[in-house]
Write a protein that holds these residues in place. Sequence first.
Motif, mmCIF file in Angstrom:
data_model
loop_
_atom_site.group_PDB
_atom_site.id
_atom_site.type_symbol
_atom_site.label_atom_id
_atom_site.label_comp_id
_atom_site.label_asym_id
_atom_site.label_seq_id
_atom_site.Cartn_x
_atom_site.Cartn_y
_atom_site.Cartn_z
ATOM 1 N N VAL A 27 2.620 -28.781 7.645
ATOM 2 C CA VAL A 27 2.023 -29.681 6.673
ATOM 3 C C VAL A 27 1.390 -28.853 5.565
ATOM 4 C CG1 VAL A 27 0.291 -31.461 6.265
ATOM 5 C CG2 VAL A 27 1.571 -31.420 8.427
ATOM 6 N N GLN A 28 1.711 -29.216 4.330
ATOM 7 C CA GLN A 28 1.077 -28.554 3.181
ATOM 8 C C GLN A 28 0.565 -29.614 2.214
ATOM 9 O OE1 GLN A 28 3.854 -25.715 1.445
ATOM 10 N NE2 GLN A 28 2.833 -24.079 2.558
ATOM 11 N N LEU A 29 -0.646 -29.377 1.723
ATOM 12 C CA LEU A 29 -1.251 -30.231 0.712
ATOM 13 C C LEU A 29 -1.590 -29.344 -0.484
ATOM 14 C CD1 LEU A 29 -3.698 -32.276 2.966
ATOM 15 C CD2 LEU A 29 -1.434 -32.960 2.183
ATOM 16 N N GLN A 30 -0.977 -29.616 -1.611
ATOM 17 C CA GLN A 30 -1.152 -28.788 -2.799
ATOM 18 C C GLN A 30 -1.881 -29.581 -3.866
ATOM 19 O OE1 GLN A 30 -0.062 -25.520 -3.041
ATOM 20 N NE2 GLN A 30 -1.084 -25.389 -5.030
ATOM 21 N N ALA A 31 -3.152 -29.237 -4.065
ATOM 22 C CA ALA A 31 -3.972 -29.940 -5.055
ATOM 23 C C ALA A 31 -3.911 -29.243 -6.406
ATOM 24 C CB ALA A 31 -5.417 -30.009 -4.575
ATOM 25 N N SER A 32 -3.999 -30.037 -7.452
ATOM 26 C CA SER A 32 -3.989 -29.495 -8.812
ATOM 27 C C SER A 32 -4.699 -30.461 -9.741
ATOM 28 C CB SER A 32 -2.551 -29.270 -9.282
ATOM 29 O OG SER A 32 -1.838 -30.484 -9.301
ATOM 30 N N GLY A 33 -4.932 -30.001 -10.972
ATOM 31 C CA GLY A 33 -5.489 -30.873 -11.985
ATOM 32 C C GLY A 33 -6.935 -30.623 -12.337
ATOM 33 N N GLY A 34 -7.585 -29.712 -11.644
ATOM 34 C CA GLY A 34 -8.969 -29.420 -11.962
ATOM 35 C C GLY A 34 -9.088 -28.658 -13.270
ATOM 36 N N GLY A 35 -10.329 -28.505 -13.711
ATOM 37 C CA GLY A 35 -10.560 -27.773 -14.952
ATOM 38 C C GLY A 35 -11.962 -28.008 -15.465
ATOM 39 N N LEU A 36 -12.184 -27.570 -16.688
ATOM 40 C CA LEU A 36 -13.471 -27.730 -17.353
ATOM 41 C C LEU A 36 -13.405 -28.948 -18.269
ATOM 42 C CD1 LEU A 36 -16.297 -26.694 -18.192
ATOM 43 C CD2 LEU A 36 -15.132 -25.275 -19.904
ATOM 44 N N VAL A 37 -14.384 -29.812 -18.134
ATOM 45 C CA VAL A 37 -14.416 -31.023 -18.951
ATOM 46 C C VAL A 37 -15.859 -31.301 -19.355
ATOM 47 C CG1 VAL A 37 -14.608 -32.540 -16.936
ATOM 48 C CG2 VAL A 37 -13.643 -33.435 -19.073
ATOM 49 N N GLN A 38 -16.020 -31.895 -20.516
ATOM 50 C CA GLN A 38 -17.365 -32.233 -20.971
ATOM 51 C C GLN A 38 -17.859 -33.496 -20.292
ATOM 52 O OE1 GLN A 38 -17.257 -32.501 -25.254
ATOM 53 N NE2 GLN A 38 -17.473 -30.290 -25.494
ATOM 54 N N PRO A 39 -19.164 -33.656 -20.188
ATOM 55 C CA PRO A 39 -19.699 -34.912 -19.639
ATOM 56 C C PRO A 39 -19.141 -36.121 -20.387
ATOM 57 C CG PRO A 39 -21.451 -33.292 -19.843
ATOM 58 C CD PRO A 39 -20.235 -32.685 -20.500
ATOM 59 N N GLY A 40 -18.777 -37.138 -19.616
ATOM 60 C CA GLY A 40 -18.150 -38.316 -20.190
ATOM 61 C C GLY A 40 -16.642 -38.240 -20.254
ATOM 62 N N GLY A 41 -16.096 -37.081 -19.981
ATOM 63 C CA GLY A 41 -14.655 -36.894 -20.035
ATOM 64 C C GLY A 41 -13.953 -37.354 -18.767
ATOM 65 N N SER A 42 -12.647 -37.143 -18.748
ATOM 66 C CA SER A 42 -11.808 -37.591 -17.630
ATOM 67 C C SER A 42 -10.890 -36.474 -17.160
ATOM 68 C CB SER A 42 -10.937 -38.783 -18.070
ATOM 69 O OG SER A 42 -11.720 -39.883 -18.453
ATOM 70 N N LEU A 43 -10.545 -36.548 -15.902
ATOM 71 C CA LEU A 43 -9.534 -35.683 -15.310
ATOM 72 C C LEU A 43 -8.758 -36.483 -14.285
ATOM 73 C CD1 LEU A 43 -11.342 -32.283 -14.514
ATOM 74 C CD2 LEU A 43 -9.512 -32.631 -16.186
ATOM 75 N N ARG A 44 -7.523 -36.079 -14.061
ATOM 76 C CA ARG A 44 -6.743 -36.661 -12.977
ATOM 77 C C ARG A 44 -6.300 -35.541 -12.046
ATOM 78 N NH1 ARG A 44 -1.100 -40.090 -12.594
ATOM 79 N NH2 ARG A 44 -0.188 -38.044 -13.053
ATOM 80 N N LEU A 45 -6.725 -35.641 -10.815
ATOM 81 C CA LEU A 45 -6.308 -34.689 -9.792
ATOM 82 C C LEU A 45 -5.069 -35.220 -9.080
ATOM 83 C CD1 LEU A 45 -9.765 -33.818 -8.159
ATOM 84 C CD2 LEU A 45 -8.697 -32.863 -10.219
ATOM 85 N N SER A 46 -4.226 -34.283 -8.661
ATOM 86 C CA SER A 46 -3.033 -34.621 -7.895
ATOM 87 C C SER A 46 -3.008 -33.809 -6.618
ATOM 88 C CB SER A 46 -1.762 -34.314 -8.702
ATOM 89 O OG SER A 46 -1.726 -35.041 -9.909
ATOM 90 N N CYS A 47 -2.412 -34.381 -5.600
ATOM 91 C CA CYS A 47 -2.234 -33.663 -4.337
ATOM 92 C C CYS A 47 -0.849 -34.005 -3.817
ATOM 93 C CB CYS A 47 -3.301 -34.046 -3.339
ATOM 94 S SG CYS A 47 -3.073 -33.300 -1.708
ATOM 95 N N ALA A 48 0.016 -33.004 -3.829
ATOM 96 C CA ALA A 48 1.376 -33.183 -3.349
ATOM 97 C C ALA A 48 1.452 -32.769 -1.888
ATOM 98 C CB ALA A 48 2.337 -32.352 -4.186
ATOM 99 N N ALA A 49 1.994 -33.636 -1.069
ATOM 100 C CA ALA A 49 2.067 -33.395 0.367
ATOM 101 C C ALA A 49 3.498 -33.115 0.792
ATOM 102 C CB ALA A 49 1.539 -34.612 1.115
ATOM 103 N N SER A 50 3.628 -32.247 1.761
ATOM 104 C CA SER A 50 4.935 -31.970 2.355
ATOM 105 C C SER A 50 4.751 -31.782 3.846
ATOM 106 C CB SER A 50 5.572 -30.735 1.713
ATOM 107 O OG SER A 50 4.763 -29.594 1.907
ATOM 108 N N GLY A 51 5.809 -32.030 4.574
ATOM 109 C CA GLY A 51 5.763 -31.830 6.012
ATOM 110 C C GLY A 51 5.222 -33.006 6.797
ATOM 111 N N ILE A 52 4.977 -34.130 6.102
ATOM 112 C CA ILE A 52 4.480 -35.323 6.785
ATOM 113 C C ILE A 52 5.251 -36.537 6.295
ATOM 114 C CG2 ILE A 52 2.146 -34.438 7.092
ATOM 115 C CD1 ILE A 52 1.266 -36.112 4.698
ATOM 116 N N ARG A 53 5.193 -37.597 7.101
ATOM 117 C CA ARG A 53 5.700 -38.887 6.625
ATOM 118 C C ARG A 53 4.600 -39.503 5.780
ATOM 119 N NH1 ARG A 53 7.745 -42.557 11.323
ATOM 120 N NH2 ARG A 53 8.127 -43.914 9.548
#
Length: 113
Positions: free
Chosen positions: A1-27
């Motif tokens: 099983v692997q979980l690969q997270a991405s999408g982090g970073g530096l953002v100003q207060p009030g801003g937005s981010l979208r994180l993703s986590c791609a999974a493999s090895g599981i149903r």
Amino acid sequence: VQLQASGGGLVQPGGSLRLSCAASGIRFSINEMRWYRQGPGKQRELVATITSGGVTDYAVSAKGRFTISRDNARNTVYLQMNNLKPEDTAVYYCYTILGRPFWGQGTLVTVSS
């Protein structure tokens, strides 16, 4: 099983981010998925949960600002974070259970002006 997270970073207060986590090895479609976070000097805390049926739940701190979703065709879970605050600064981890807990490697979110 692997979980690969991405999408982090530096953002100003009030801003937005979208994180993703791609999974493999599981149903992926039958697994409950979660996002946790661990801020500097803090314990790891649960942020959001999405069941296999798409039912969601949020920490009080995340309600109204964060949205967890999943794309079973892409084996990916997302965390849309809006109106970010400095106290949201943390390493964010995706998580699932398949007999035992599995954690992604974490992605750093820094909210600062």
